[in-house]
Design a protein around this motif. Structure first.
Motif, PDB file in Angstrom:
ATOM      1  N   LEU A 290      49.824  78.030  47.002  1.00 27.11           N
ATOM      2  CA  LEU A 290      49.279  77.302  47.687  1.00 27.11           C
ATOM      3  C   LEU A 290      48.798  75.133  46.981  1.00 27.11           C
ATOM      4  CD1 LEU A 290      45.971  79.690  46.439  1.00 27.11           C
ATOM      5  CD2 LEU A 290      47.430  79.592  48.544  1.00 27.11           C
ATOM      6  N   ASN A 291      49.119  75.469  46.083  1.00 18.90           N
ATOM      7  CA  ASN A 291      48.892  73.959  45.641  1.00 18.90           C
ATOM      8  C   ASN A 291      50.390  73.097  45.043  1.00 18.90           C
ATOM      9  OD1 ASN A 291      47.929  71.063  45.553  1.00 18.90           O
ATOM     10  ND2 ASN A 291      46.749  71.826  46.488  1.00 18.90           N
ATOM     11  N   CYS A 292      50.180  72.256  44.266  1.00 19.15           N
ATOM     12  CA  CYS A 292      51.499  72.378  43.547  1.00 19.15           C
ATOM     13  C   CYS A 292      50.745  70.253  42.742  1.00 19.15           C
ATOM     14  CB  CYS A 292      52.377  71.177  43.766  1.00 19.15           C
ATOM     15  SG  CYS A 292      54.402  71.520  42.900  1.00 19.15           S
ATOM     16  N   ARG A 293      50.851  70.643  41.336  1.00 25.69           N
ATOM     17  CA  ARG A 293      51.461  69.179  40.674  1.00 25.69           C
ATOM     18  C   ARG A 293      52.225  68.724  40.789  1.00 25.69           C
ATOM     19  NH1 ARG A 293      52.042  65.700  35.848  1.00 25.69           N
ATOM     20  NH2 ARG A 293      50.746  64.397  36.302  1.00 25.69           N
ATOM     21  N   LYS A 294      52.789  67.508  41.392  1.00 21.66           N
ATOM     22  CA  LYS A 294      54.413  67.190  40.840  1.00 21.66           C
ATOM     23  C   LYS A 294      54.557  65.984  39.536  1.00 21.66           C
ATOM     24  CE  LYS A 294      55.337  69.100  45.440  1.00 21.66           C
ATOM     25  NZ  LYS A 294      56.085  68.507  46.705  1.00 21.66           N
ATOM     26  N   GLU A 295      55.013  65.758  39.880  1.00 22.48           N
ATOM     27  CA  GLU A 295      55.801  64.820  38.734  1.00 22.48           C
ATOM     28  C   GLU A 295      57.127  64.105  38.761  1.00 22.48           C
ATOM     29  OE1 GLU A 295      55.258  62.530  34.370  1.00 22.48           O
ATOM     30  OE2 GLU A 295      53.330  63.755  34.878  1.00 22.48           O
ATOM     31  N   LYS A 296      57.467  63.029  39.580  1.00 20.76           N
ATOM     32  CA  LYS A 296      59.148  62.737  38.778  1.00 20.76           C
ATOM     33  C   LYS A 296      59.164  61.324  38.320  1.00 20.76           C
ATOM     34  CE  LYS A 296      61.534  65.189  43.172  1.00 20.76           C
ATOM     35  NZ  LYS A 296      62.580  64.917  43.751  1.00 20.76           N
ATOM     36  N   LEU A 297      59.986  61.386  37.489  1.00 26.64           N
ATOM     37  CA  LEU A 297      60.397  60.491  37.078  1.00 26.64           C
ATOM     38  C   LEU A 297      61.659  60.291  36.197  1.00 26.64           C
ATOM     39  CD1 LEU A 297      59.274  57.455  34.642  1.00 26.64           C
ATOM     40  CD2 LEU A 297      58.851  59.049  33.002  1.00 26.64           C
ATOM     41  N   ASN A 298      62.543  59.075  36.919  1.00 23.85           N
ATOM     42  CA  ASN A 298      63.806  58.718  36.093  1.00 23.85           C
ATOM     43  C   ASN A 298      63.807  57.290  35.876  1.00 23.85           C
ATOM     44  OD1 ASN A 298      66.526  58.486  36.840  1.00 23.85           O
ATOM     45  ND2 ASN A 298      66.752  58.705  38.132  1.00 23.85           N
ATOM     46  N   LEU A 299      64.397  57.229  34.419  1.00 30.25           N
ATOM     47  CA  LEU A 299      64.247  55.749  34.160  1.00 30.25           C
ATOM     48  C   LEU A 299      65.901  56.151  33.434  1.00 30.25           C
ATOM     49  CD1 LEU A 299      60.363  55.363  31.692  1.00 30.25           C
ATOM     50  CD2 LEU A 299      61.781  54.660  34.187  1.00 30.25           C
ATOM     51  N   GLY A 300      66.754  56.481  34.061  1.00 33.82           N
ATOM     52  CA  GLY A 300      68.089  57.354  33.390  1.00 33.82           C
ATOM     53  C   GLY A 300      67.908  57.996  31.965  1.00 33.82           C
ATOM     54  N   PHE A 301      67.598  57.060  30.546  1.00 36.70           N
ATOM     55  CA  PHE A 301      67.925  57.491  29.816  1.00 36.70           C
ATOM     56  C   PHE A 301      66.826  58.934  29.428  1.00 36.70           C
ATOM     57  CE2 PHE A 301      64.916  54.352  29.190  1.00 36.70           C
ATOM     58  CZ  PHE A 301      63.832  54.641  27.534  1.00 36.70           C
ATOM     59  N   ILE A 302      65.431  58.853  30.326  1.00 35.31           N
ATOM     60  CA  ILE A 302      64.122  60.177  30.610  1.00 35.31           C
ATOM     61  C   ILE A 302      64.241  59.961  31.654  1.00 35.31           C
ATOM     62  CG2 ILE A 302      61.976  59.974  29.819  1.00 35.31           C
ATOM     63  CD1 ILE A 302      62.083  58.381  27.814  1.00 35.31           C
ATOM     64  N   LYS A 303      64.453  61.669  32.595  1.00 37.94           N
ATOM     65  CA  LYS A 303      63.999  61.894  33.103  1.00 37.94           C
ATOM     66  C   LYS A 303      62.818  63.177  33.163  1.00 37.94           C
ATOM     67  CE  LYS A 303      68.332  60.962  35.489  1.00 37.94           C
ATOM     68  NZ  LYS A 303      69.781  61.058  36.310  1.00 37.94           N
ATOM     69  N   ASN A 304      62.428  63.531  34.224  1.00 40.29           N
ATOM     70  CA  ASN A 304      60.766  63.939  34.478  1.00 40.29           C
ATOM     71  C   ASN A 304      61.283  64.806  35.995  1.00 40.29           C
ATOM     72  OD1 ASN A 304      58.817  65.770  33.405  1.00 40.29           O
ATOM     73  ND2 ASN A 304      57.020  64.972  33.843  1.00 40.29           N
ATOM     74  N   ASN A 305      61.561  65.982  36.347  1.00 41.91           N
ATOM     75  CA  ASN A 305      61.440  66.855  37.081  1.00 41.91           C
ATOM     76  C   ASN A 305      59.900  67.814  37.334  1.00 41.91           C
ATOM     77  OD1 ASN A 305      61.023  67.381  40.415  1.00 41.91           O
ATOM     78  ND2 ASN A 305      63.129  67.714  40.648  1.00 41.91           N
ATOM     79  N   PHE A 306      58.731  67.736  37.322  1.00 41.60           N
ATOM     80  CA  PHE A 306      57.738  68.511  37.393  1.00 41.60           C
ATOM     81  C   PHE A 306      57.527  68.730  38.191  1.00 41.60           C
ATOM     82  CE2 PHE A 306      53.457  68.893  36.374  1.00 41.60           C
ATOM     83  CZ  PHE A 306      53.721  69.775  35.571  1.00 41.60           C
ATOM     84  N   ARG A 307      57.283  70.306  38.626  1.00 38.80           N
ATOM     85  CA  ARG A 307      56.426  70.886  39.531  1.00 38.80           C
ATOM     86  C   ARG A 307      55.451  72.107  39.326  1.00 38.80           C
ATOM     87  NH1 ARG A 307      60.799  69.691  41.619  1.00 38.80           N
ATOM     88  NH2 ARG A 307      61.901  71.874  41.106  1.00 38.80           N
ATOM     89  N   GLN A 308      54.066  71.925  38.852  1.00 40.95           N
ATOM     90  CA  GLN A 308      53.413  73.070  38.608  1.00 40.95           C
ATOM     91  C   GLN A 308      52.126  73.513  39.745  1.00 40.95           C
ATOM     92  OE1 GLN A 308      50.130  73.864  35.486  1.00 40.95           O
ATOM     93  NE2 GLN A 308      51.598  73.457  34.000  1.00 40.95           N
ATOM     94  N   TYR A 309      53.048  74.853  40.242  1.00 48.71           N
ATOM     95  CA  TYR A 309      52.354  75.502  41.102  1.00 48.71           C
ATOM     96  C   TYR A 309      51.080  76.171  41.072  1.00 48.71           C
ATOM     97  CZ  TYR A 309      56.616  74.310  43.505  1.00 48.71           C
ATOM     98  OH  TYR A 309      58.165  73.366  43.592  1.00 48.71           O
ATOM     99  N   ILE A 310      49.967  76.174  42.015  1.00 46.63           N
ATOM    100  CA  ILE A 310      49.193  77.419  41.929  1.00 46.63           C
ATOM    101  C   ILE A 310      49.270  78.739  43.207  1.00 46.63           C
ATOM    102  CG2 ILE A 310      46.460  77.778  41.559  1.00 46.63           C
ATOM    103  CD1 ILE A 310      46.241  73.972  40.759  1.00 46.63           C
ATOM    104  N   GLY A 311      48.768  80.009  42.620  1.00 49.52           N
ATOM    105  CA  GLY A 311      49.476  80.547  44.469  1.00 49.52           C
ATOM    106  C   GLY A 311      48.843  81.835  43.323  1.00 49.52           C
ATOM    107  N   TYR A 312      48.809  83.231  44.447  1.00 39.26           N
ATOM    108  CA  TYR A 312      48.887  83.789  44.802  1.00 39.26           C
ATOM    109  C   TYR A 312      50.111  85.152  43.930  1.00 39.26           C
ATOM    110  CZ  TYR A 312      44.399  83.344  47.571  1.00 39.26           C
ATOM    111  OH  TYR A 312      43.343  82.805  48.147  1.00 39.26           O
ATOM    112  N   TYR A 313      49.582  85.885  43.013  1.00 37.33           N
ATOM    113  CA  TYR A 313      50.457  86.718  42.425  1.00 37.33           C
ATOM    114  C   TYR A 313      50.215  88.214  42.513  1.00 37.33           C
ATOM    115  CZ  TYR A 313      52.692  83.869  39.416  1.00 37.33           C
ATOM    116  OH  TYR A 313      53.985  82.549  38.335  1.00 37.33           O
ATOM    117  N   SER A 314      51.321  88.614  44.060  1.00 34.41           N
ATOM    118  CA  SER A 314      51.451  90.282  43.628  1.00 34.41           C
ATOM    119  C   SER A 314      52.609  91.146  43.425  1.00 34.41           C
ATOM    120  CB  SER A 314      51.282  90.603  45.353  1.00 34.41           C
ATOM    121  OG  SER A 314      49.709  89.551  45.988  1.00 34.41           O
TER     122      SER A 314
END
Length: 341
Positions: A290-314
């Motif tokens: 339904l929604n997502c908290r995202k974060e992208k960081l690319n400093l070469g020696f440090i990289k972070n590609n983060f996606r935490q989703y909020i949603g429905y499970y069935s």
């Protein structure tokens, strides 16, 4: 079902030989004792003091679910920097707002050295949040512009956390402690409005160790109050999979271990629909974001590609006793994460 039987948790994770104790544990490891760890490089030579310091990573996360809101709070220390966030998701409005902190070399940020006792904090005197751990019980204190809280997270009587130590890469280790479907008590105010906590549930995640320099994981988490009681679920793939996994569900506080988890989705086409299962057949779920908290960081020696989703499970969960649980549009979290640290 996970066939390895838990052993009694050691007082110290690092033993007298300077190496970690590996396995599933009953109870919490009181002290990681990282200073005693004898760290070697890939050529079996003693690692330098600098390598031992900077290769250690640690993060702590708490999720709280109320009738109206979902809160996610995290503090991560990768030595070069400390990254933290607190997000507030309005379930009715499908709206997410957040506060973020990025502190070079962790200045102004503190993490607990133990999942049993200690304190983790980020922010200033009048704008911060804190995890205060006393005798294994987590307390959450928040003082932000639109969120104020003094909360206690309490497991059911005799309920045990997931407590796991596994080898990581060639010479590392990861200790993870998690507990879902915890009762929430105390006070929570959002936008100057006190929030009821009678049916609120929470979970925490304490992870630390010498993780791979490049790592990725998928993760699923549920804290649900259903007609069959309180259900907690933690599934992951990508980190703790050397002999044991961190896959477990709690049914009214009773812990049930699960097999290896499979996460099927295509982030290049659409990452808002996942299929999640375990190879023992005890988990068969779909997840719709339904929604997502995202974060992208690319400093070469440090990289972070983060996606935490909020949603429905069935779908369906089956515990170790064969009892089946049906979930339909149950709110939960899912995560897709790559890190180079």
């Amino acid at each position: 079902m996970q066939l390895v039987q838990p052993q009694f948790a050691p007082e110290s994770l690092i033993g007298h030989d300077g190496q970690p104790v590996f396995g599933l544990f009953d109870g919490s490891v009181k002290n990681l004792n990282v200073k005693a760890f004898k760290y070697f490089n890939e050529m079996d030579k003693p690692a330098s003091f600098v390598a031992k310091y900077f290769d250690f990573k640690q993060f702590q996360f708490v999720s709280i679910v109320t009738q109206r809101y979902i809160l996610g709070l995290a503090i991560a220390d990768i030595r070069y920097a400390a990254s933290s966030f607190c997000y507030l998701y309005d379930i009715q409005a499908n709206r997410l707002v957040q506060s973020e902190w990025l502190r070079p070399f962790g200045i102004g940020c503190r993490l607990s050295a133990s999942a049993s006792k200690g304190s983790a904090k980020v922010g200033s005197k009048h704008h911060h949040f804190e995890f205060d751990i006393k005798d294994g019980q987590w307390q959450v204190n928040i003082l932000l512009t639109n969120i104020q809280a003094k909360l206690v997270l309490s497991p059911p009587t005799l309920s045990l956390p997931l407590s796991l130590s596994t080898p990581t890469g060639y010479n590392g280790w990861t200790y993870t402690q998690k507990h879902n479907a915890l009762a929430v008590s105390g006070e929570l105010t959002v936008f100057n409005e006190p929030q009821p906590l009678l049916n609120a549930l929470a979970s925490y995640d304490f992870s630390a160790g010498y993780m791979r320099a490049k790592t990725a994981w998928r993760w699923a988490s549920i804290n649900a109050l259903t007609s069959q009681g309180a259900i907690g679920l933690n599934l992951a793939a990508g980190v703790n999979e050397t002999g044991n996994t961190e896959n477990v569900m709690w049914i009214n506080g009773q812990r049930h271990f699960l097999g290896a988890a499979n996460f099927i989705f295509n982030r290049q086409i659409s990452d808002d629909f996942w299929q999640i299962s375990t190879n023992d057949g005890q988990v068969d779920l779909t997840f719709r974001a339904l929604n997502c908290r995202k974060e992208k960081l690319n400093l070469g020696f440090i990289k972070n590609n983060f996606r935490q989703y909020i949603g429905y499970y069935s779908g369906i969960l089956i515990d170790n006793d064969g009892t089946k649980y049906h979930l339909h549009n149950q709110l939960g979290l899912a995560e897709d994460h790559f890190a180079k640290w």
